[in-house]
Design a protein around this motif. Structure first.
Motif, mmCIF file in Angstrom:
data_model
loop_
_atom_site.group_PDB
_atom_site.id
_atom_site.type_symbol
_atom_site.label_atom_id
_atom_site.label_comp_id
_atom_site.label_asym_id
_atom_site.label_seq_id
_atom_site.Cartn_x
_atom_site.Cartn_y
_atom_site.Cartn_z
ATOM 1 N N VAL A 1 1.503 16.762 2.526
ATOM 2 C CA VAL A 1 1.601 15.631 1.616
ATOM 3 C C VAL A 1 0.775 14.496 2.200
ATOM 4 O O VAL A 1 0.770 14.297 3.418
ATOM 5 C CB VAL A 1 3.074 15.216 1.389
ATOM 6 N N THR A 2 0.021 13.825 1.337
ATOM 7 C CA THR A 2 -0.767 12.686 1.785
ATOM 8 C C THR A 2 -0.225 11.441 1.103
ATOM 9 O O THR A 2 -0.110 11.402 -0.127
ATOM 10 C CB THR A 2 -2.247 12.892 1.427
ATOM 11 N N LEU B 1 0.866 -1.191 0.000
ATOM 12 C CA LEU B 1 0.000 0.000 0.000
ATOM 13 C C LEU B 1 0.889 1.223 0.000
ATOM 14 O O LEU B 1 1.178 1.796 1.038
ATOM 15 C CB LEU B 1 -0.911 -0.006 1.225
ATOM 16 N N GLN B 2 1.378 1.571 -1.140
ATOM 17 C CA GLN B 2 2.280 2.714 -1.163
ATOM 18 C C GLN B 2 1.939 3.693 -2.265
ATOM 19 O O GLN B 2 1.133 3.427 -3.146
ATOM 20 C CB GLN B 2 3.731 2.275 -1.241
ATOM 21 N N GLY B 3 2.542 4.839 -2.168
ATOM 22 C CA GLY B 3 2.333 5.873 -3.173
ATOM 23 C C GLY B 3 1.947 7.191 -2.540
ATOM 24 O O GLY B 3 1.317 7.243 -1.472
ATOM 25 N N ILE B 4 2.391 8.255 -3.201
ATOM 26 C CA ILE B 4 2.022 9.594 -2.742
ATOM 27 C C ILE B 4 0.681 9.929 -3.354
ATOM 28 O O ILE B 4 0.527 9.920 -4.568
ATOM 29 C CB ILE B 4 3.095 10.608 -3.165
ATOM 30 N N THR C 1 4.732 19.444 5.416
ATOM 31 C CA THR C 1 6.064 19.591 4.818
ATOM 32 C C THR C 1 6.553 21.010 5.037
ATOM 33 O O THR C 1 5.831 21.856 5.551
ATOM 34 C CB THR C 1 6.017 19.326 3.306
ATOM 35 N N ARG C 2 7.770 21.260 4.633
ATOM 36 C CA ARG C 2 8.269 22.625 4.672
ATOM 37 C C ARG C 2 9.260 22.800 3.524
ATOM 38 O O ARG C 2 9.724 21.813 2.944
ATOM 39 C CB ARG C 2 8.946 22.915 6.007
ATOM 40 N N ALA D 1 10.951 12.375 -3.357
ATOM 41 C CA ALA D 1 9.919 13.000 -4.192
ATOM 42 C C ALA D 1 9.648 14.426 -3.720
ATOM 43 O O ALA D 1 9.479 15.353 -4.523
ATOM 44 C CB ALA D 1 8.638 12.171 -4.139
ATOM 45 N N LEU D 2 9.613 14.617 -2.407
ATOM 46 C CA LEU D 2 9.372 15.959 -1.876
ATOM 47 C C LEU D 2 10.522 16.892 -2.232
ATOM 48 O O LEU D 2 10.316 18.053 -2.591
ATOM 49 C CB LEU D 2 9.200 15.908 -0.354
ATOM 50 N N ALA D 3 11.723 16.369 -2.136
ATOM 51 C CA ALA D 3 12.898 17.197 -2.406
ATOM 52 C C ALA D 3 12.856 17.708 -3.841
ATOM 53 O O ALA D 3 13.245 18.846 -4.124
ATOM 54 C CB ALA D 3 14.169 16.401 -2.142
#
Lengths: 869, 423
Positions: A549-550, A536-539, A655-656, A563-565
């Motif tokens: 981010v969820t 069960l993965q994935g953004i 996030t920031r 991915a956030l970076a």
């Protein structure tokens, strides 16, 4: 009141602390939300925890509800007594029990006024960060009950982020101690559960609070705008650009007129349609740089001009005006209803525009004063409570605002609470399924509905004893040889079915982020089934502009960070062995190491979640906004619970922006005393460093000579980091604690960081290794260092020490016995994964067990995942 | 902005007033704070029968007006309290003797200040002979209706006159308004005020003045107060110039005549004109004059305590401080809460002795912490309250009116001409 009952109250309390006269009681019929009022049966003003406990026991015997009350400045009717209620007013419990400036901690009674704590802390260069507008009169107990924020919580976080421990009286009149002298309870954040619980779970009789240093420099800017929406848009874009002032407030023209006409007039620009009030805090160089950037930004986004408070006096005046705006509006409106919705920051302009439309459509006046940085709106609606038609229209407008909040992905209340006022609308935000775990908690902790009935939940939800407890026969115990089945569902639905299906058979179940059976650590105890969430993965959504981010729980931690970076953002805390962890695992174990400073932890960054209860019932909690007092703070409770309360499936995290610079300074000292003194000084004096750690020479940092090392992590733009760096070194030199040598590392994956972060290293096969974690106040942690050998790392800012050991025995000699300290012990497998945790020194155990029981009455989930030793 | 509606409904229950209320500070219950008292006033107006409770809570209000000064919604607390006091006075139970005595003192003695001043020599002699408290030793204050005799404890033991004041100058820009009790007990302070006015263009005196009426107004004797106001207006109308007083309580009352007489068609306009001419002494003094003066002959550490009727009723706080800071050789220190009431409150110190002494007790601790050797306050009641507290605590602190210090600075003097000092 019955004479015999009165004499029993007089036996508990001084007769002067019992207000039984009709007129005296009448004065306690509500708070600053004035629509609902009810006179209590009696008003009790206890002066100690023992008296409070005796009051609860008597109320229990008499079957009477209790409504706790502070200064009565609440804005959601939270202090309105229920039918037949006694009011317990804490205003006479107002002592500062202890204030340790160097440890930056205070223990206080709940009736102490926020301002009084500020006045006591200021001479030591400290403050209590939450600064609600009512702070000059509101009590800290009230701040706790509503999880109050205030303008500066944009930078510093709300009340829950500044709590250490609590002393509470439960529904049976027993006194419990929860948490300790360190932030964030472990394993269950019962302290956080009480923050924002609006007095419905227990009575708080003492609070441990974190204090923070006063900023070195402050700048206050005022930017008038030609339109309210333009001001909101400028703020949205300012935040999106990654600018982080300490406070971002907006006042509209009507509010400014009221303030300027009142005793708080401070020269607000009266010709503007809206004014943005910004405050910068930090080292002088950083403030100066930030001021330039902000000026440019505002100028480029429609500000008519940018003014600056010239003197501390002007600054004070501006803030007094901002904070007195509610009262000042009393000049324009006969009565005022303040709403408190919180929306994702990118929706702020739309939210403000539509709120104004909704209120005007009901032909009522509205003035806006709000915490724009948090997306927390405060429309002040004028009405006349003596006019039934105006009351009806107010009701319609309020309902419209509630619906708008939900539509925009926001929440009903950011800091005032649901109280009595909004309880009927709670179902808009939380469905019956979402309320289910909340009501289960209420039913378990206050089965008779003693504490503040009628608040938060709609009347139809009134908990009945036993209603939510599926008391089935205890689950079957597996035999010693039975090998648990390993499941790896590919969809959430499959997972739910699995849980529901297993339910009937009473099987014990462990959720894990591990991909393969082999990756699992030592099993915590009897388990029938292991459910891997690895598939069960994935953004699901990265709302860049909203800084949220969820993700699905099984998403690998490193993948999420990568991915956030790419989008220029991050989750702002480190975890050990990041490549082997799932996001769900990080959250479930509240993993943040070694820099758990400020709010750098899953508990503080988890905004919302979706999960499954023990029987597969899906629920959601929290949301996508940074301030949320809409029901109990389940995200905080679930973060760190190690899978024992529910299975987490989706997580929304804050996030920031990626910091421009991330620096790890390693200061070398030849002896422990000097290193300890240096670390403590940095801890006590620096304003919000990203981390302060201490490591013994035994910790082998690649390429560095053996020495005691004080680690200082600094993050932010180059100017801020350089200024903080210089500032820290100067302070140490001035104190005669100049380090022998300084090493610096700016790489996130640098070897020194990695050594500290992945401590302790997993064992080689055949070599048992145990992770021990100590939590205590800073003095206590430092005091026990001489006993610990040389294989540990101390996260001083996070008040946590990790120690590598060979066996699972408790530390001996027990430097931590007696007083507040918590010891955790877990066996590590060769992958670095922790086995079940055992705890020693856990406070408030009976209460925690009730929380566990509420969420998972049969103890199905993660059996033995943590043992209350 | 609309005119105040003179209505408790102005209050939006924000509670900001609780912070500044001296009785809430001590008691921490709703009835002891302004927010609760406004509700009680409503009950009183509505003829609520439960007299014991609201009567007690409302009487406990010291009337410092700190709440009114900080109220963002602009609730006219002072006016509402005055109105409530009238009703409370009507409700008061008192024996015929007590009533007579009260009337004799309040409506007789106090309304004729010139006659009041004649008692000064007797009090001075009794003070020197330490016989002031004779009636208390005899236990007279335990007799019904005579409790107010404990007030003798507040009378200073020495009544210095201070250096003689320069004579009045006809046609001068300032008309001096003498206080009744200050003239009786603090003559040095009055003379210092005259000396200062003389250095600022001169002063003149006027006949036919009466007590300002503050005490009467705050005790619910509104009609007596209005009569006194009319007498003063008539007396001062005859001459142009600013009406100056050094006593904050009197000044606040004189400035309020406009409100007291607002519904009297014959007097409303005259009262407004009168009130507009009223100034506190600190408002007419010029820091430059003091700065140019020789100053004090030796350095002194002083603390200024704000009288409620200066800071809250008249908004006077920065002025006196600026004047003190202009004096060479003076070190001014601040107490933690100079704006908080000392508990004198007109006759409050007699009516609510427990609360009053708790208030001055906290202030005394703050004063000690400053290490000041002189405590300056610009109101008669406050000064008496401080003098008694300092005397009983045996503190080496002189209690004075700032005017005395300013006058000394003008003349370059350091002679301890006024003030009471113990130890």
């Amino acid at each position: 009141m019955d004479r015999r009952l009165l004499s029993r109250l007089h036996a508990i309390l001084d007769p002067a602390d019992v207000l039984a006269g009709r007129v005296e009681r009448l004065l306690y019929d509500g708070d600053s939300q004035r629509l609902a009022r009810r006179t209590p049966e009696v008003v009790l003003l206890p002066r100690s925890a023992e008296q409070t406990a005796a009051v609860v026991r008597l109320a229990r015997e008499m079957g009477v509800p209790l409504t706790a009350r502070g200064a009565g400045t609440g804005l959601s009717g939270g202090a309105v007594p229920a039918q037949g209620s006694w009011v317990v007013s804490f205003t006479r419990m107002r002592r500062i029990l202890s204030l340790d400036p160097a440890a930056r901690q205070a223990w206080v009674e709940p009736g102490l006024v926020n301002r009084e704590l500020q006045e006591a802390a200021a001479p030591h260069g400290l403050r209590f960060a939450p600064d609600p507008s009512s702070q000059t009169v509101s009590t800290l107990g009230g701040n706790l009950a509503e999880n109050a924020g205030g303008p500066h919580c944009f930078r510093s976080g709300v009340t829950t982020q500044h709590l250490l421990g609590l002393e509470i009286v439960d529904d049976a009149g027993e006194i419990h101690h929860l948490g300790g002298d360190w932030p964030g309870g472990d394993p269950l954040d019962a302290v956080g559960l009480l923050a924002g619980s609006e007095g419905t779970l227990a009575l708080v009789t003492a609070m441990g609070l974190r204090l923070v240093p006063l900023p070195e420099a402050v700048a206050t800017l005022l930017a008038p705008f030609a339109g309210l929406e333009a001001a909101c848009a400028a703020v949205s874009e300012l935040l999106e650009a990654g600018l982080r002032p300490a406070a971002v407030e907006i006042l509209d023209a009507e509010a400014i007129r009221a303030v300027e006409a009142s005793v708080f007039h401070a020269g607000w620009p009266e010709n503007a349609e809206a004014v943005v009030l910004l405050e910068l805090e930090g080292p002088p160089a950083a403030v100066a740089a930030g001021r330039r950037t902000l000026r440019e930004h505002l100028g480029g986004h429609g500000a008519l001009r940018v003014e600056e408070a010239e003197s501390p006096e002007t600054r004070l005046l501006l803030w007094r005006g901002r904070k007195g705006a509610f009262g000042a509006l009393g000049r324009l409106y006969r009565d005022i209803s303040v709403q408190d919705i919180c929306v994702p920051i990118s929706r702020l302009p739309e939210a403000v525009r539509r709120v104004v439309e909704i209120v005007r459509a009901q032909d009522l006046p509205v003035a806006n004063t709000f915490h724009a940085g948090d997306g927390n709106l405060h429309p002040n609606i004028g009405y006349d409570r003596d006019d039934p038609d105006q009351r009806r229209r107010l009701h319609l407008a309020t309902e419209g605002i509630m619906r708008l909040a939900v539509e925009l992905g926001g929440t009903l209340s950011g800091e005032h609470g649901i109280g009595l006022e909004k309880s009927a609308w709670l179902p808009l935000a939380l469905s019956a399924a979402d309320r289910h775990p909340q009501l289960a908690l209420k039913a378990a902790l206050d089965p008779q509905g003693r504490f503040n009935p009628g608040k938060i939940f709609p009347a139809a939800d009134a908990p009945a004893p036993g209603r939510f407890l599926h008391v089935l026969e205890g689950p079957a115990r597996p035999t010693a040889e039975e090998d648990p089945r390993f499941h790896r569902p590919g969809r959430e639905g499959e997972l739910a079915e699995l849980l529901a299906d297993e339910a009937g058979r009473g099987r014990l179940l462990l959720a894990s982020g591990a991909r393969l059976r082999e990756e699992l650590p030592e099993l915590p105890g009897p388990v029938h089934d292991i459910v891997s969430l690895a598939s069960l993965q994935g953004i699901l959504e990265h709302a860049r502009a909203d800084f949220t981010v969820t993700v699905r729980a099984g998403t690998p931690w490193s993948e999420l960070q990568a991915a956030l970076a790419e989008a220029g953002q991050e989750l702002d805390w480190e975890v050990s062995f990041p490549d082997r962890r799932s996001v769900g695992g990080v959250v479930a174990s509240d993993e943040s190491w070694p820099f758990r400073a400020g709010q750098r932890s899953p508990r503080d960054r988890l905004l919302g979640l979706a999960g499954l209860l023990a029987h597969g019932e899906a629920f959601r909690a929290g949301g996508r906004v940074v301030k949320n007092v809409t029901g109990y703070d389940l995200p905080r409770l679930l973060a760190g619970s190690r899978g024992a309360l529910a299975v987490l499936t989706r997580l929304t995290l804050r996030t920031r922006p990626l910091p421009e610079v991330r620096r790890l300074l390693l200061l070398a000292y030849t002896d422990r005393e000097a290193a300890q003194a240096a670390a403590f000084r940095v801890y006590a004096e620096l304003d919000d460093p990203a981390g302060v750690i201490l490591a013994p020479p035994g910790l082998d940092l690649p390429g560095l000579p053996r020495a005691w090392r004080v680690g200082l992590r600094l993050e932010g733009d180059a100017v801020t980091v350089d200024a903080a760096d210089r500032g820290a070194r100067d302070r140490l030199s001035r104190a005669g604690l100049a380090p022998a040598e300084v090493a610096a590392e700016e790489d996130r994956a640098g070897p020194w960081l990695e050594t500290l972060r992945d401590f302790p290293r997993p064992p080689r096969p055949g070599q048992p290794r145990v992770l021990r974690e100590l939590r205590a106040g800073p003095r206590r942690l430092l005091d026990c260092l001489p006993y610990l050998g040389e294989r540990w790392v101390l996260d001083l800012a996070g008040l946590r020490l990790r120690l590598a050991g060979e066996d699972g025995d408790w530390l001996s000699p027990g430097p931590l016995t007696g007083g507040r300290a918590l010891e955790r012990c877990a066996v590590l497998n060769t992958q670095g994964a922790e086995g079940p945790s055992r705890f020693r020194g856990l406070a408030g155990r009976p209460w925690l067990e009730r929380v566990l029981h509420a969420m998972d009455p049969e103890g199905r989930l993660a059996p033995g995942r943590w043992l209350l030793g | 902005m609309a005119e105040p509606r003179f209505d408790t409904r102005e209050c939006v229950v924000c509670g900001l007033c609780l912070e500044v209320c001296p009785t809430y500070h001590l008691r921490r219950d709703e009835g002891s704070g302004p927010r609760g008292r406004l509700r009680l006033m409503d009950l009183l107006e509505a003829g609520d029968p439960d007299r014991g409770v609201w009567d007690r809570y409302l009487r406990e209000c010291v009337g410092c007006l700190a709440c009114q000064a900080c109220c963002p919604a602009g609730v006219p607390y002072g006016s509402l309290l005055d109105r409530a006091q009238v009703r409370l006075a009507a409700n008061r139970r008192a024996g015929p003797i007590a009533r007579r005595l009260e009337a004799w003192i309040l409506d007789g003695l106090l309304t004729r200040p010139a006659r009041l001043r004649r008692w000064r020599p007797l009090l001075a002699v009794l003070g020197v002979l330490r016989l002031l408290e004779l009636p208390l030793w005899l236990g007279l204050h335990r007799l019904p209706g005579l409790q107010w005799l404990v007030g003798l404890r507040w009378i200073p033991r020495r009544l210095p006159r201070g250096p003689a004041a320069p004579p009045p100058r006809p046609g001068a820009p300032h008309l001096f308004f003498p206080g009744c009790v200050s003239g009786l007990l603090h003559r040095a302070e009055e003379r210092a005020a005259l000396r200062l006015l003389d250095a600022h263009g001169g002063y003149d005196l006027i006949g036919g003045w009466a007590c300002c009426g503050a005490i009467h107004q705050h005790l619910g004797r509104a009609e007596v107060a209005r009569d006194l106001a009319r007498r003063n207006i008539a007396a001062f109308e005859t001459r142009p110039g600013l009406i100056v007083t050094q006593t904050a309580g009197c000044g606040a009352a004189l400035k309020e005549y406009a409100r007291w007489l607002a519904d009297d068609p014959a007097w409303a306009a005259r009262a407004r004109r009168f009130s507009e001419r009223v100034r506190d002494l600190s408002e007419v003094l010029d820091p430059a004059v003091l700065a140019a003066a020789p100053g004090l002959d030796r350095p002194r550490r002083v603390a200024y305590d704000d009288p409620c009727h200066a800071i809250h009723a008249q908004g006077i706080a920065a002025g006196p401080r600026a004047l003190l800071d202009a004096v060479a050789g003076l070190e001014r220190v601040e107490m933690d809460h100079p704006e908080r009431c000392c508990g004198a409150g007109g006759t409050y110190f007699l009516r609510q002795r427990a609360l009053s002494s708790a208030m001055i007790g906290e202030k005394l601790a703050e004063l000690r912490a400053t290490g000041a050797k002189e405590l300056l306050t610009a109101n008669t009641g406050c000064r008496l309250q401080w003098e008694k507290a300092v005397r009983e605590a045996d503190l080496p602190v002189a209690v004075r009116h700032p005017a005395e210090l300013w006058a000394e600075a003008l003349d370059g003097g350091g002679k301890r001409s006024g003030g009471e000092m113990s130890g």
